[in-house]
Motif scaffolding. Sequence first.
Motif, PDB file in Angstrom:
ATOM      1  N   ARG A   1      64.732  -0.864 183.890  1.00  0.00           N
ATOM      2  CA  ARG A   1      64.641  -1.878 182.844  1.00  0.00           C
ATOM      3  C   ARG A   1      63.894  -3.114 183.365  1.00  0.00           C
ATOM      4  O   ARG A   1      64.225  -3.643 184.443  1.00  0.00           O
ATOM      5  CB  ARG A   1      66.038  -2.306 182.385  1.00  0.00           C
ATOM      6  CG  ARG A   1      66.748  -1.319 181.485  1.00  0.00           C
ATOM      7  CD  ARG A   1      66.157  -1.292 180.106  1.00  0.00           C
ATOM      8  NE  ARG A   1      66.334  -2.521 179.378  1.00  0.00           N
ATOM      9  CZ  ARG A   1      67.358  -2.782 178.568  1.00  0.00           C
ATOM     10  NH1 ARG A   1      68.313  -1.875 178.396  1.00  0.00           N
ATOM     11  NH2 ARG A   1      67.415  -3.911 177.909  1.00  0.00           N
ATOM     12  N   PRO A   2      62.907  -3.602 182.640  1.00  0.00           N
ATOM     13  CA  PRO A   2      62.207  -4.813 183.103  1.00  0.00           C
ATOM     14  C   PRO A   2      63.118  -6.028 183.159  1.00  0.00           C
ATOM     15  O   PRO A   2      62.938  -6.900 184.012  1.00  0.00           O
ATOM     16  CB  PRO A   2      61.085  -4.978 182.072  1.00  0.00           C
ATOM     17  CG  PRO A   2      61.521  -4.206 180.877  1.00  0.00           C
ATOM     18  CD  PRO A   2      62.346  -3.072 181.395  1.00  0.00           C
ATOM     19  N   GLU A   3      64.108  -6.089 182.257  1.00  0.00           N
ATOM     20  CA  GLU A   3      65.027  -7.225 182.280  1.00  0.00           C
ATOM     21  C   GLU A   3      65.810  -7.266 183.595  1.00  0.00           C
ATOM     22  O   GLU A   3      66.022  -8.345 184.164  1.00  0.00           O
ATOM     23  CB  GLU A   3      66.008  -7.141 181.109  1.00  0.00           C
ATOM     24  CG  GLU A   3      65.363  -7.281 179.747  1.00  0.00           C
ATOM     25  CD  GLU A   3      64.909  -5.966 179.163  1.00  0.00           C
ATOM     26  OE1 GLU A   3      64.649  -5.912 177.962  1.00  0.00           O
ATOM     27  OE2 GLU A   3      64.806  -4.981 179.915  1.00  0.00           O
ATOM     28  N   LEU A   4      66.235  -6.097 184.075  1.00  0.00           N
ATOM     29  CA  LEU A   4      66.979  -6.047 185.329  1.00  0.00           C
ATOM     30  C   LEU A   4      66.080  -6.434 186.501  1.00  0.00           C
ATOM     31  O   LEU A   4      66.506  -7.159 187.419  1.00  0.00           O
ATOM     32  CB  LEU A   4      67.558  -4.646 185.537  1.00  0.00           C
ATOM     33  CG  LEU A   4      68.513  -4.487 186.713  1.00  0.00           C
ATOM     34  CD1 LEU A   4      69.775  -5.324 186.507  1.00  0.00           C
ATOM     35  CD2 LEU A   4      68.895  -3.019 186.906  1.00  0.00           C
ATOM     36  N   SER A   5      64.838  -5.980 186.471  1.00  0.00           N
ATOM     37  CA  SER A   5      63.902  -6.358 187.535  1.00  0.00           C
ATOM     38  C   SER A   5      63.664  -7.859 187.559  1.00  0.00           C
ATOM     39  O   SER A   5      63.598  -8.469 188.635  1.00  0.00           O
ATOM     40  CB  SER A   5      62.573  -5.616 187.334  1.00  0.00           C
ATOM     41  OG  SER A   5      62.748  -4.221 187.419  1.00  0.00           O
ATOM     42  N   LEU A   6      63.555  -8.460 186.385  1.00  0.00           N
ATOM     43  CA  LEU A   6      63.350  -9.908 186.324  1.00  0.00           C
ATOM     44  C   LEU A   6      64.550 -10.661 186.890  1.00  0.00           C
ATOM     45  O   LEU A   6      64.387 -11.681 187.582  1.00  0.00           O
ATOM     46  CB  LEU A   6      63.094 -10.326 184.877  1.00  0.00           C
ATOM     47  CG  LEU A   6      61.745  -9.922 184.279  1.00  0.00           C
ATOM     48  CD1 LEU A   6      61.697 -10.223 182.786  1.00  0.00           C
ATOM     49  CD2 LEU A   6      60.606 -10.639 184.994  1.00  0.00           C
TER      50      LEU A   6
ATOM     51  N   GLN B   1      74.867 -10.096 187.681  1.00  0.00           N
ATOM     52  CA  GLN B   1      76.067  -9.284 187.500  1.00  0.00           C
ATOM     53  C   GLN B   1      76.453  -9.156 186.036  1.00  0.00           C
ATOM     54  O   GLN B   1      76.768  -8.059 185.554  1.00  0.00           O
ATOM     55  CB  GLN B   1      77.215  -9.918 188.292  1.00  0.00           C
ATOM     56  CG  GLN B   1      77.035  -9.886 189.806  1.00  0.00           C
ATOM     57  CD  GLN B   1      78.159 -10.613 190.520  1.00  0.00           C
ATOM     58  OE1 GLN B   1      79.174 -10.972 189.919  1.00  0.00           O
ATOM     59  NE2 GLN B   1      77.991 -10.834 191.821  1.00  0.00           N
ATOM     60  N   LYS B   2      76.414 -10.280 185.322  1.00  0.00           N
ATOM     61  CA  LYS B   2      76.799 -10.246 183.912  1.00  0.00           C
ATOM     62  C   LYS B   2      75.854  -9.371 183.095  1.00  0.00           C
ATOM     63  O   LYS B   2      76.304  -8.518 182.308  1.00  0.00           O
ATOM     64  CB  LYS B   2      76.807 -11.671 183.356  1.00  0.00           C
ATOM     65  CG  LYS B   2      77.172 -11.755 181.875  1.00  0.00           C
ATOM     66  CD  LYS B   2      76.993 -13.162 181.340  1.00  0.00           C
ATOM     67  CE  LYS B   2      75.516 -13.505 181.241  1.00  0.00           C
ATOM     68  NZ  LYS B   2      75.278 -14.816 180.601  1.00  0.00           N
ATOM     69  N   ASN B   3      74.569  -9.563 183.279  1.00  0.00           N
ATOM     70  CA  ASN B   3      73.609  -8.818 182.472  1.00  0.00           C
ATOM     71  C   ASN B   3      73.522  -7.355 182.877  1.00  0.00           C
ATOM     72  O   ASN B   3      73.171  -6.513 182.042  1.00  0.00           O
ATOM     73  CB  ASN B   3      72.232  -9.474 182.574  1.00  0.00           C
ATOM     74  CG  ASN B   3      72.135 -10.746 181.757  1.00  0.00           C
ATOM     75  OD1 ASN B   3      71.953 -10.704 180.549  1.00  0.00           O
ATOM     76  ND2 ASN B   3      72.276 -11.887 182.427  1.00  0.00           N
TER      77      ASN B   3
ATOM     78  N   LEU C   1      76.279  -1.340 179.144  1.00  0.00           N
ATOM     79  CA  LEU C   1      76.924  -1.131 177.843  1.00  0.00           C
ATOM     80  C   LEU C   1      75.890  -0.765 176.782  1.00  0.00           C
ATOM     81  O   LEU C   1      76.129   0.118 175.942  1.00  0.00           O
ATOM     82  CB  LEU C   1      77.670  -2.406 177.437  1.00  0.00           C
ATOM     83  CG  LEU C   1      78.428  -2.354 176.102  1.00  0.00           C
ATOM     84  CD1 LEU C   1      79.500  -1.278 176.139  1.00  0.00           C
ATOM     85  CD2 LEU C   1      79.039  -3.713 175.783  1.00  0.00           C
ATOM     86  N   GLU C   2      74.743  -1.410 176.835  1.00  0.00           N
ATOM     87  CA  GLU C   2      73.687  -1.116 175.849  1.00  0.00           C
ATOM     88  C   GLU C   2      73.191   0.315 175.980  1.00  0.00           C
ATOM     89  O   GLU C   2      72.997   1.016 174.976  1.00  0.00           O
ATOM     90  CB  GLU C   2      72.525  -2.094 176.049  1.00  0.00           C
ATOM     91  CG  GLU C   2      71.395  -1.899 175.050  1.00  0.00           C
ATOM     92  CD  GLU C   2      70.239  -2.858 175.295  1.00  0.00           C
ATOM     93  OE1 GLU C   2      69.162  -2.642 174.723  1.00  0.00           O
ATOM     94  OE2 GLU C   2      70.435  -3.830 176.065  1.00  0.00           O
ATOM     95  N   VAL C   3      72.971   0.784 177.207  1.00  0.00           N
ATOM     96  CA  VAL C   3      72.458   2.147 177.369  1.00  0.00           C
ATOM     97  C   VAL C   3      73.525   3.179 177.012  1.00  0.00           C
ATOM     98  O   VAL C   3      73.219   4.246 176.471  1.00  0.00           O
ATOM     99  CB  VAL C   3      71.918   2.344 178.801  1.00  0.00           C
ATOM    100  CG1 VAL C   3      73.040   2.474 179.815  1.00  0.00           C
ATOM    101  CG2 VAL C   3      71.031   3.581 178.874  1.00  0.00           C
ATOM    102  N   GLN C   4      74.791   2.869 177.265  1.00  0.00           N
ATOM    103  CA  GLN C   4      75.862   3.778 176.859  1.00  0.00           C
ATOM    104  C   GLN C   4      75.913   3.896 175.339  1.00  0.00           C
ATOM    105  O   GLN C   4      76.076   4.997 174.788  1.00  0.00           O
ATOM    106  CB  GLN C   4      77.211   3.270 177.399  1.00  0.00           C
ATOM    107  CG  GLN C   4      77.371   3.343 178.911  1.00  0.00           C
ATOM    108  CD  GLN C   4      77.516   4.764 179.420  1.00  0.00           C
ATOM    109  OE1 GLN C   4      77.798   5.687 178.666  1.00  0.00           O
ATOM    110  NE2 GLN C   4      77.336   4.932 180.720  1.00  0.00           N
TER     111      GLN C   4
END
Length: 438
Positions: A247-252, A347-349, A355-358
């Motif tokens: 996920r780009p958001e996680l990389s950021l 950690q929060k995101n 949860l979103e991918v589940q």
Amino acid sequence: MNLKTIYTIVCAVGLAGTGSAMAQPLLLSHSQCREMALAHSEELEQADIRLRQAELDNRIATTAYLPKLEGSATGAYVFPDIDMMGMDLRMRGMYMAGITLTQPIYTGGKITAGKRMARIGEAAAGEQLRMARMDILVDADNAYWTYLAVGRKVHMLESYCEQMDTLFSQMSGSLSAGMIIENDLLRIQAKQSEIHYQLQKARNGADLCRLSLCRLIGVDDTTAIVPTDTAWVATEPGLLTAEIDNRPELSLLKQQVEIGKLQIKNARAEMLPTVGLSAGYTYYGNIKLNSLVDVGNGTMMPYSEEFRDGIGMVMLAVKVPLFHWGEVHKKVRKARYELRSAELDLQKNRRLLNLEVQQAMRNVQDGYRLIGTAQIGLQQAVENLRVMRNRYAASMATLTDLLDAQSQWQQAESNLIEAQTQYKIYETAYLRATGRLE
């Protein structure tokens, strides 16, 4: 004429909108819709510009390692003349010109930290570009499949209208023959009005979807769009994984943590000495020294000498911070707080992304099961309608039973269209949630 041909004609003519003159129909496939949306997106272009800027920032940071060559030129007019033990130093029109080469030797790690932050900034801009691309693809898929679904509903309602028109014609003849009462014909007319109302709403909705799709792909809003991917094939989802590392958001978020660590090092570097080497050469001229010289016998003769020369210099400078009222320590503490905040945000995101991918996985699985359920329901509704028509023709069923069977067929057809459309949207959402949408 098969269903696909009928639907193409309906999209080209029936969905033309109310009161607007349409241009030449645009045959649009799903892949073409994506390509046109990407080509037209201002957000994607802006993200690409930010990436180019980050690449330049990275190159700029590299130049901090290299020596700097600077040139200077100075002209001055100094008055009055300067008295030097009976001699006059005249600098009216004095000039100086030179070059200086400066090489940083040690800066406490600031240059290295700046280079690493610039490299991270370039990677972050690349992730933002990828994220913008995926968001556009999500919008394109939603707009395309929704427009196609509304078009199918329009076609279904038009077919329903034809059935009711046929039934009305048959019942009109029966009324003339005295086989039915006028109330039955009125009930059919009321049903016709209801269906025409639903059809008009569906056509208006289809035109709004067309306008939204036109805006997304960058064509004129009067363009008639004919989707070509009308063959709906829902394959059973394979092994779905909850992997979010792409996920780009996680990389950021991870890059933000790395930036926080480098900011601490950058703040600490202000407590360390800096060492720099400079070398230069300066040429000066038009400096004159005027005086009177005794040439003998008490005779004084004026004497003048002009200075023109060049001088070179090599200098090693060491700068050591001694006392700044605790400013650097406070900066380090502030950078640590920012790092901790970035770690907590990660950690929060991460939990939210999991949860979103589940949820996306569950939606895909449920969506596929809904298609199967809707297909069975449609088969049953079609068979029930066929039986009711035969029974009504044989006077073994009431008009109410026939109208109920037709309503059930309409609802079952609508359920299948919605299930198939939602499944396509769920597929895109799952790929977006796992960072694999391309």
